[in-house]
Write an enzyme that holds these catalytic residues in place. Structure first.
Site, PDB file in Angstrom:
ATOM      1  N   PRO A  19     -64.633  44.470  -4.210  1.00 35.59           N
ATOM      2  CA  PRO A  19     -63.660  45.241  -3.883  1.00 35.59           C
ATOM      3  C   PRO A  19     -62.123  44.525  -3.938  1.00 35.59           C
ATOM      4  CG  PRO A  19     -64.731  44.131  -1.928  1.00 35.59           C
ATOM      5  CD  PRO A  19     -65.525  43.813  -3.295  1.00 35.59           C
ATOM      6  N   ARG A  56     -61.692  39.718 -10.342  1.00 37.62           N
ATOM      7  CA  ARG A  56     -60.800  39.450 -11.509  1.00 37.62           C
ATOM      8  C   ARG A  56     -61.268  39.592 -13.053  1.00 37.62           C
ATOM      9  NH1 ARG A  56     -58.269  34.148  -8.768  1.00 37.62           N
ATOM     10  NH2 ARG A  56     -60.633  33.999  -8.790  1.00 37.62           N
ATOM     11  N   CYS A  70     -60.534  38.342   3.599  1.00 35.59           N
ATOM     12  CA  CYS A  70     -59.069  38.510   3.135  1.00 35.59           C
ATOM     13  C   CYS A  70     -58.250  37.449   3.611  1.00 35.59           C
ATOM     14  CB  CYS A  70     -58.894  39.789   3.240  1.00 35.59           C
ATOM     15  SG  CYS A  70     -56.955  40.171   2.743  1.00 35.59           S
TER      16      CYS A  70
HETATM   17  C1  LIG Z   1     -55.848  41.848  -6.254  1.00 33.13           C
HETATM   18  C2  LIG Z   1     -56.933  41.420  -5.393  1.00 33.13           C
HETATM   19  C3  LIG Z   1     -57.380  42.228  -4.291  1.00 33.13           C
HETATM   20  C4  LIG Z   1     -58.269  41.867  -3.510  1.00 33.13           C
HETATM   21  N1  LIG Z   1     -58.705  42.542  -2.675  1.00 33.13           N
HETATM   22  C5  LIG Z   1     -60.047  42.391  -1.865  1.00 33.13           C
HETATM   23  C6  LIG Z   1     -60.625  43.449  -0.830  1.00 33.13           C
HETATM   24  O1  LIG Z   1     -59.676  44.513  -0.710  1.00 33.13           O
HETATM   25  N2  LIG Z   1     -61.395  42.975  -0.211  1.00 33.13           N
HETATM   26  C7  LIG Z   1     -62.400  41.980  -0.410  1.00 33.13           C
HETATM   27  O2  LIG Z   1     -63.385  41.432   0.371  1.00 33.13           O
HETATM   28  N3  LIG Z   1     -61.866  40.970  -1.244  1.00 33.13           N
HETATM   29  C8  LIG Z   1     -60.659  41.418  -2.001  1.00 33.13           C
HETATM   30  N4  LIG Z   1     -60.398  40.584  -2.875  1.00 33.13           N
HETATM   31  C9  LIG Z   1     -61.000  39.157  -3.208  1.00 33.13           C
HETATM   32  C10 LIG Z   1     -61.956  39.501  -4.201  1.00 33.13           C
HETATM   33  O3  LIG Z   1     -63.032  40.515  -4.208  1.00 33.13           O
HETATM   34  C11 LIG Z   1     -63.077  38.257  -4.835  1.00 33.13           C
HETATM   35  O4  LIG Z   1     -63.726  37.754  -3.599  1.00 33.13           O
HETATM   36  C12 LIG Z   1     -61.898  36.878  -5.191  1.00 33.13           C
HETATM   37  O5  LIG Z   1     -61.188  37.488  -6.024  1.00 33.13           O
HETATM   38  C13 LIG Z   1     -62.983  36.316  -5.971  1.00 33.13           C
HETATM   39  O6  LIG Z   1     -63.914  36.413  -6.885  1.00 33.13           O
HETATM   40  P1  LIG Z   1     -63.282  36.431  -8.585  1.00 33.13           P
HETATM   41  O7  LIG Z   1     -63.101  35.268  -8.927  1.00 33.13           O
HETATM   42  O8  LIG Z   1     -64.326  37.242  -9.406  1.00 33.13           O
HETATM   43  O9  LIG Z   1     -62.089  37.199  -8.746  1.00 33.13           O
HETATM   44  C14 LIG Z   1     -59.251  40.574  -3.916  1.00 33.13           C
HETATM   45  C15 LIG Z   1     -58.870  39.923  -4.955  1.00 33.13           C
HETATM   46  C16 LIG Z   1     -57.750  40.212  -5.436  1.00 33.13           C
HETATM   47  C17 LIG Z   1     -57.362  39.302  -7.083  1.00 33.13           C
END
Ligand SMILES: Cc1cc2nc3c(=O)[nH]c(=O)nc-3n(C[C@H](O)[C@H](O)[C@H](O)COP(=O)(O)O)c2cc1C
Length: 329
Positions: free
Chosen positions: A26, A236, A111
């Site tokens: 998400p 991301r 979050c």
């Molecule tokens: C722009 C953005 C919005 C995010 N919104 C949520 C969210 O709504 N709910 C959630 O559980 N994590 C949210 N996250 C966290 C991501 O789901 C994830 O846990 C975090 O980015 C690490 O994973 P990654 O390295 O693959 O980006 C968000 C991250 C980003 C960058």
């Protein structure tokens, strides 16, 4: 790197069967219907909605309801809610129970945004594990859907909570926990800690999904191989690169041609226009297009032009001209 295929398998979240264990995370402001539709072309097992406030849901906010809309063919489906008040959580879940299209309700316990944390929501819950338990108990008591949780390593280095949260989940019938290996204090800086994910996996029997810094086949492989997690979740790394799911699922790094890149962007913008109307689409598309073209020759200038475009027709023209140029160099 060995072949990743030994780690790719179907997975069950309670009674819900999911075709593979590579998920789209998400992301608020990003994983709307349009982006999920684009990612689904490349077969992730599960896609999550943007997080939605349980307080706003309880009071019938139209905007919040829209965040949780599920596409016709988006099954199994997962929505994410946040909140720390068990009455809000209960009343929201009672509403979501009525929606046949929803299979899984994920509760956000990670979050880092101050506006959530100051209300005890998101990662704020990690400061009060008694409340984590009461929110989970309440959710499980009323939900007709599977309940899952997404959390972080902890609130800060002094409060590492992932394992305790996982145990609370396990003891109360939550069938899956996702762990992002950063603390709230780290936000998105530094590196996601694979050791905490490994530790959680070693100590509970429910599904543990590893999350953080997966950007290609190699980082996906490392997450599985190092932590022994049951599945992975990508946030991301999917922005501007929905092909990441194809790469991981097929075990071979996939590089889209310019034509494929252009066509997927075009389709993505058209979905945004369809779902949000042209005015909002012209704003929403900016962060996505910046990711699709990142690293291509001259992309910084094109990104600036797109950020200043007055409407989606202008954006399409800028992109057509840019890809013509790229094709001819
Ligand atoms: C722009 C953005 C919005 C995010 N919104 C949520 C969210 O709504 N709910 C959630 O559980 N994590 C949210 N996250 C966290 C991501 O789901 C994830 O846990 C975090 O980015 C690490 O994973 P990654 O390295 O693959 O980006 C968000 C991250 C980003 C960058």
């Amino acid at each position: 790197m060995e072949n990743i295929s030994k780690y790719i398998k179907s997975i069950s979240v309670g009674k819900i069967n999911i075709k593979n264990n590579v998920f789209l995370a998400p992301m608020a402001g990003i994983t709307d219907i349009s982006f999920r539709k684009i990612c689904r072309k490349f077969n992730p097992g599960l896609t999550y909605t943007e997080m939605a406030s349980s307080k706003a849901m309880e009071f019938g906010s139209q905007k919040t309801n829209k965040l949780l809309e599920i596409m016709e063919d988006e099954r199994p489906s997962a929505v994410q809610i946040f909140g720390s008040n068990k009455d809000n959580i209960r009343n929201t879940i009672l509403k979501l129970n009525e929606n046949e299209a929803i299979d899984i309700i994920d509760i956000n316990m990670g979050c880092p945004a101050p506006k959530l944390v100051k209300n005890g929501d998101g990662a704020g819950l990690l400061l009060d594990l008694k409340n984590v338990e009461s929110v989970i108990k309440e959710a499980k008591k009323v939900s007709k859907k599977e309940i899952t949780v997404k959390t972080r390593k902890g609130f800060n280095e002094e409060r590492i909570t992932a394992l305790e949260v996982a145990k609370i989940c396990e003891e109360n019938g939550v069938t899956q926990i996702t762990v992002h290996g950063r603390t709230r204090a780290e936000y998105y800086s530094g590196k996601s800690d694979l050791d905490i994910i490994k530790k959680v996996k070693e100590n509970v029997k429910i599904n543990v999904i590893g999350n953080g810094d997966i950007v290609d086949l190699e980082t996906a492989y490392n997450m599985f191989n190092y932590t022994n997690c049951d599945g992975i979740m990508i946030a991301r790394g999917a922005m501007g690169n929905p092909w990441i799911f194809k790469s991981i699922l097929e075990g071979k790094e996939y590089r889209p041609t310019l034509e494929e890149r252009f066509n997927v962007m075009y389709e993505h913008i058209n979905y945004m226009i369809e779902n949000d109307g042209k005015t909002l689409a012209n704003l929403k598309l900016r962060k996505h297009i910046a990711c699709y073209i990142k690293g291509l020759k001259g992309s910084t200038k094109v990104r600036d032009l797109i950020n200043r475009a007055n409407n989606t027709e202008e954006v399409f023209n800028i992109l057509k001209e840019y890809f013509n140029y790229l094709n001819n160099i």
